[in-house]
Design a protein around this motif. Structure first.
Motif, PDB file in Angstrom:
ATOM      1  N   GLN A 158       0.835  -1.201   0.000  1.00  0.00           N
ATOM      2  CA  GLN A 158       0.000   0.000   0.000  1.00  0.00           C
ATOM      3  C   GLN A 158       0.870   1.252   0.000  1.00  0.00           C
ATOM      4  O   GLN A 158       0.544   2.251  -0.645  1.00  0.00           O
ATOM      5  CB  GLN A 158      -0.932  -0.002   1.203  1.00  0.00           C
ATOM      6  N   LEU A 159       1.974   1.220   0.719  1.00  0.00           N
ATOM      7  CA  LEU A 159       2.880   2.358   0.757  1.00  0.00           C
ATOM      8  C   LEU A 159       3.480   2.619  -0.619  1.00  0.00           C
ATOM      9  O   LEU A 159       3.536   3.762  -1.075  1.00  0.00           O
ATOM     10  CB  LEU A 159       3.997   2.107   1.777  1.00  0.00           C
ATOM     11  N   ALA A 160       3.902   1.566  -1.290  1.00  0.00           N
ATOM     12  CA  ALA A 160       4.468   1.727  -2.630  1.00  0.00           C
ATOM     13  C   ALA A 160       3.431   2.301  -3.586  1.00  0.00           C
ATOM     14  O   ALA A 160       3.738   3.184  -4.399  1.00  0.00           O
ATOM     15  CB  ALA A 160       4.985   0.385  -3.141  1.00  0.00           C
ATOM     16  N   ILE A 161       2.199   1.844  -3.480  1.00  0.00           N
ATOM     17  CA  ILE A 161       1.123   2.367  -4.325  1.00  0.00           C
ATOM     18  C   ILE A 161       0.866   3.829  -4.004  1.00  0.00           C
ATOM     19  O   ILE A 161       0.709   4.656  -4.906  1.00  0.00           O
ATOM     20  CB  ILE A 161      -0.151   1.512  -4.175  1.00  0.00           C
ATOM     21  N   LEU A 162       0.854   4.182  -2.717  1.00  0.00           N
ATOM     22  CA  LEU A 162       0.660   5.576  -2.315  1.00  0.00           C
ATOM     23  C   LEU A 162       1.766   6.463  -2.869  1.00  0.00           C
ATOM     24  O   LEU A 162       1.496   7.551  -3.384  1.00  0.00           O
ATOM     25  CB  LEU A 162       0.600   5.681  -0.783  1.00  0.00           C
ATOM     26  N   MET A 163       3.005   5.998  -2.814  1.00  0.00           N
ATOM     27  CA  MET A 163       4.117   6.778  -3.356  1.00  0.00           C
ATOM     28  C   MET A 163       3.972   6.959  -4.866  1.00  0.00           C
ATOM     29  O   MET A 163       4.244   8.042  -5.384  1.00  0.00           O
ATOM     30  CB  MET A 163       5.441   6.119  -3.003  1.00  0.00           C
ATOM     31  N   LEU A 164       3.554   5.926  -5.563  1.00  0.00           N
ATOM     32  CA  LEU A 164       3.341   6.042  -7.006  1.00  0.00           C
ATOM     33  C   LEU A 164       2.218   7.020  -7.333  1.00  0.00           C
ATOM     34  O   LEU A 164       2.322   7.796  -8.287  1.00  0.00           O
ATOM     35  CB  LEU A 164       3.040   4.672  -7.615  1.00  0.00           C
ATOM     36  N   VAL A 165       1.145   6.992  -6.545  1.00  0.00           N
ATOM     37  CA  VAL A 165       0.036   7.921  -6.762  1.00  0.00           C
ATOM     38  C   VAL A 165       0.505   9.360  -6.535  1.00  0.00           C
ATOM     39  O   VAL A 165       0.190  10.261  -7.321  1.00  0.00           O
ATOM     40  CB  VAL A 165      -1.166   7.568  -5.848  1.00  0.00           C
ATOM     41  N   ILE A 166       1.284   9.582  -5.480  1.00  0.00           N
ATOM     42  CA  ILE A 166       1.803  10.922  -5.203  1.00  0.00           C
ATOM     43  C   ILE A 166       2.714  11.377  -6.336  1.00  0.00           C
ATOM     44  O   ILE A 166       2.610  12.516  -6.812  1.00  0.00           O
ATOM     45  CB  ILE A 166       2.531  10.954  -3.848  1.00  0.00           C
ATOM     46  N   LEU A 167       3.597  10.491  -6.786  1.00  0.00           N
ATOM     47  CA  LEU A 167       4.495  10.837  -7.885  1.00  0.00           C
ATOM     48  C   LEU A 167       3.710  11.128  -9.162  1.00  0.00           C
ATOM     49  O   LEU A 167       3.987  12.105  -9.860  1.00  0.00           O
ATOM     50  CB  LEU A 167       5.506   9.715  -8.123  1.00  0.00           C
ATOM     51  N   ALA A 168       2.711  10.314  -9.454  1.00  0.00           N
ATOM     52  CA  ALA A 168       1.889  10.540 -10.651  1.00  0.00           C
ATOM     53  C   ALA A 168       1.136  11.867 -10.554  1.00  0.00           C
ATOM     54  O   ALA A 168       1.016  12.593 -11.547  1.00  0.00           O
ATOM     55  CB  ALA A 168       0.908   9.386 -10.843  1.00  0.00           C
ATOM     56  N   ALA A 169       0.643  12.187  -9.372  1.00  0.00           N
ATOM     57  CA  ALA A 169      -0.055  13.465  -9.179  1.00  0.00           C
ATOM     58  C   ALA A 169       0.897  14.638  -9.401  1.00  0.00           C
ATOM     59  O   ALA A 169       0.526  15.630 -10.036  1.00  0.00           O
ATOM     60  CB  ALA A 169      -0.673  13.524  -7.789  1.00  0.00           C
ATOM     61  N   MET A 170       2.121  14.519  -8.901  1.00  0.00           N
ATOM     62  CA  MET A 170       3.106  15.599  -9.080  1.00  0.00           C
ATOM     63  C   MET A 170       3.481  15.749 -10.552  1.00  0.00           C
ATOM     64  O   MET A 170       3.552  16.863 -11.058  1.00  0.00           O
ATOM     65  CB  MET A 170       4.357  15.316  -8.251  1.00  0.00           C
ATOM     66  N   VAL A 171       3.706  14.645 -11.236  1.00  0.00           N
ATOM     67  CA  VAL A 171       4.036  14.695 -12.667  1.00  0.00           C
ATOM     68  C   VAL A 171       2.871  15.291 -13.440  1.00  0.00           C
ATOM     69  O   VAL A 171       3.057  16.131 -14.326  1.00  0.00           O
ATOM     70  CB  VAL A 171       4.412  13.291 -13.189  1.00  0.00           C
ATOM     71  N   GLY A 172       1.639  14.876 -13.113  1.00  0.00           N
ATOM     72  CA  GLY A 172       0.459  15.443 -13.761  1.00  0.00           C
ATOM     73  C   GLY A 172       0.335  16.936 -13.535  1.00  0.00           C
ATOM     74  O   GLY A 172       0.011  17.689 -14.455  1.00  0.00           O
ATOM     75  N   TRP A 173       0.631  17.374 -12.313  1.00  0.00           N
ATOM     76  CA  TRP A 173       0.556  18.797 -11.991  1.00  0.00           C
ATOM     77  C   TRP A 173       1.586  19.573 -12.796  1.00  0.00           C
ATOM     78  O   TRP A 173       1.288  20.628 -13.350  1.00  0.00           O
ATOM     79  CB  TRP A 173       0.757  19.004 -10.493  1.00  0.00           C
ATOM     80  N   PHE A 174       2.835  19.046 -12.863  1.00  0.00           N
ATOM     81  CA  PHE A 174       3.870  19.716 -13.642  1.00  0.00           C
ATOM     82  C   PHE A 174       3.494  19.771 -15.120  1.00  0.00           C
ATOM     83  O   PHE A 174       3.696  20.774 -15.784  1.00  0.00           O
ATOM     84  CB  PHE A 174       5.223  19.015 -13.489  1.00  0.00           C
ATOM     85  N   PHE A 175       2.934  18.675 -15.633  1.00  0.00           N
ATOM     86  CA  PHE A 175       2.507  18.639 -17.032  1.00  0.00           C
ATOM     87  C   PHE A 175       1.419  19.692 -17.267  1.00  0.00           C
ATOM     88  O   PHE A 175       1.475  20.434 -18.248  1.00  0.00           O
ATOM     89  CB  PHE A 175       2.006  17.236 -17.396  1.00  0.00           C
ATOM     90  N   PHE A 176       0.442  19.757 -16.366  1.00  0.00           N
ATOM     91  CA  PHE A 176      -0.636  20.719 -16.488  1.00  0.00           C
ATOM     92  C   PHE A 176      -0.076  22.152 -16.456  1.00  0.00           C
ATOM     93  O   PHE A 176      -0.495  23.005 -17.243  1.00  0.00           O
ATOM     94  CB  PHE A 176      -1.649  20.517 -15.369  1.00  0.00           C
ATOM     95  N   GLN A 177       0.866  22.398 -15.556  1.00  0.00           N
ATOM     96  CA  GLN A 177       1.448  23.734 -15.453  1.00  0.00           C
ATOM     97  C   GLN A 177       2.229  24.107 -16.727  1.00  0.00           C
ATOM     98  O   GLN A 177       2.159  25.237 -17.172  1.00  0.00           O
ATOM     99  CB  GLN A 177       2.385  23.819 -14.232  1.00  0.00           C
ATOM    100  N   SER A 178       2.962  23.143 -17.276  1.00  0.00           N
ATOM    101  CA  SER A 178       3.733  23.437 -18.472  1.00  0.00           C
ATOM    102  C   SER A 178       2.821  23.666 -19.675  1.00  0.00           C
ATOM    103  O   SER A 178       3.125  24.486 -20.538  1.00  0.00           O
ATOM    104  CB  SER A 178       4.737  22.329 -18.757  1.00  0.00           C
ATOM    105  N   ARG A 179       1.720  22.945 -19.750  1.00  0.00           N
ATOM    106  CA  ARG A 179       0.765  23.132 -20.851  1.00  0.00           C
ATOM    107  C   ARG A 179       0.053  24.478 -20.725  1.00  0.00           C
ATOM    108  O   ARG A 179      -0.323  25.072 -21.729  1.00  0.00           O
ATOM    109  CB  ARG A 179      -0.260  22.008 -20.881  1.00  0.00           C
ATOM    110  N   ARG A 180      -0.156  24.922 -19.494  1.00  0.00           N
ATOM    111  CA  ARG A 180      -0.836  26.191 -19.255  1.00  0.00           C
ATOM    112  C   ARG A 180       0.000  27.363 -19.723  1.00  0.00           C
ATOM    113  O   ARG A 180      -0.511  28.376 -20.170  1.00  0.00           O
ATOM    114  CB  ARG A 180      -1.111  26.325 -17.759  1.00  0.00           C
ATOM    115  N   ARG A 181       1.300  27.249 -19.666  1.00  0.00           N
ATOM    116  CA  ARG A 181       2.199  28.325 -20.095  1.00  0.00           C
ATOM    117  C   ARG A 181       2.215  28.368 -21.585  1.00  0.00           C
ATOM    118  O   ARG A 181       2.321  29.208 -22.293  1.00  0.00           O
ATOM    119  CB  ARG A 181       3.609  28.087 -19.571  1.00  0.00           C
TER     120      ARG A 181
END
Length: 181
Positions: A158-181
Motif C-alpha cells: 500500500q505504501l508503494a502504491i501511495l508513493m506512485l500515486v503521489i508521484l503521478a499526481a506531481m508529474v500530472g501537476w507539472f505537465f498541467f502547469q507546463s501546458r498552461r504556459r
C-alpha cells in the motif's frame, strides 16, 4: 514493487536530483522512513546529483545562455533582474537559488550567462546542496513517519502504491502547469 524501490531507489534519487530534485528527494525521504532506503545515503546521493546537475546547467548557460534566453522569451524577460541579483549578491543568491522551486534548471543557466567564476559558483553551489538535501530529505522522512502514525501501520504494498500515486499526481501537476504556459 518493493524490490524495484530497493534496487533502483538510489539511482532514481541521483537522476531526480540531477534533473529537478525536490519531489524525488522528498519521496526518497519518505521511502527511507519506511526502511526501503537509508536516509544518509539518500542525502549524500542527492547532494552529488543536485551539484552535478547545476554545474552542467551552469556550463550550458555559460556557453549557450544568450541563445537559450532568445529562444525562451518568458525566461529572457526575467533574466535581467536575476542577472543583476547575481552580480550584486552572487554567493547568497547561488545558495538561495537552490530553495527556489521551479528554477532548478533555468537558474544555473541564467547564472552561467552572468559571467560568475566557475570555481566561485561550484563552492557556493556545493554549500547550497549541503544545506538543501538534508532539509528536503528530512521533510520527506518525517512526513512518512507522520503518515504512518496517522494511518497506522500501512502495508508495504500500500505504501508503494501511495508513493506512485503521489508521484503521478506531481508529474500530472507539472505537465498541467507546463501546458498552461
Amino acid at each position: 514493487m518493493e524490490d524495484l524501490l530497493i534496487q533502483f531507489g538510489y539511482i532514481a534519487v541521483f537522476l531526480g536530483t540531477f534533473l529537478e530534485g525536490e519531489t524525488i528527494l522528498a519521496l526518497a525521504g519518505f521511502a527511507a522512513s519506511n526502511g526501503y532506503l537509508e536516509l544518509p545515503k539518500v542525502m549524500a546521493i542527492a547532494v552529488l546529483g543536485a551539484f552535478l546537475g547545476d554545474q552542467l546547467c551552469f556550463f550550458v548557460g555559460r556557453r549557450y545562455g544568450q541563445r537559450i534566453l532568445t529562444r525562451f522569451p518568458s525566461l529572457a524577460a526575467k533574466a535581467p533582474r536575476v542577472q543583476e541579483l547575481i552580480r550584486r549578491w552572487d554567493a547568497p543568491a547561488v545558495v538561495l537559488l537552490r530553495f527556489c522551486y521551479g528554477l532548478r534548471i533555468a537558474g544555473p543557466i541564467v547564472i552561467g550567462s552572468c559571467g560568475i567564476s566557475a570555481w566561485r559558483l561550484a563552492v557556493f553551489n556545493f554549500i547550497g546542496t549541503l544545506i538543501w538535501a538534508p532539509i528536503v530529505a528530512t521533510v520527506g522522512y518525517f512526513a512518512g513517519q507522520a503518515i504512518q502514525h496517522w494511518l497506522g501501520r500501512i502495508q508495504h504494498a500500500q505504501l508503494a502504491i501511495l508513493m506512485l500515486v503521489i508521484l503521478a499526481a506531481m508529474v500530472g501537476w507539472f505537465f498541467f502547469q507546463s501546458r498552461r504556459r
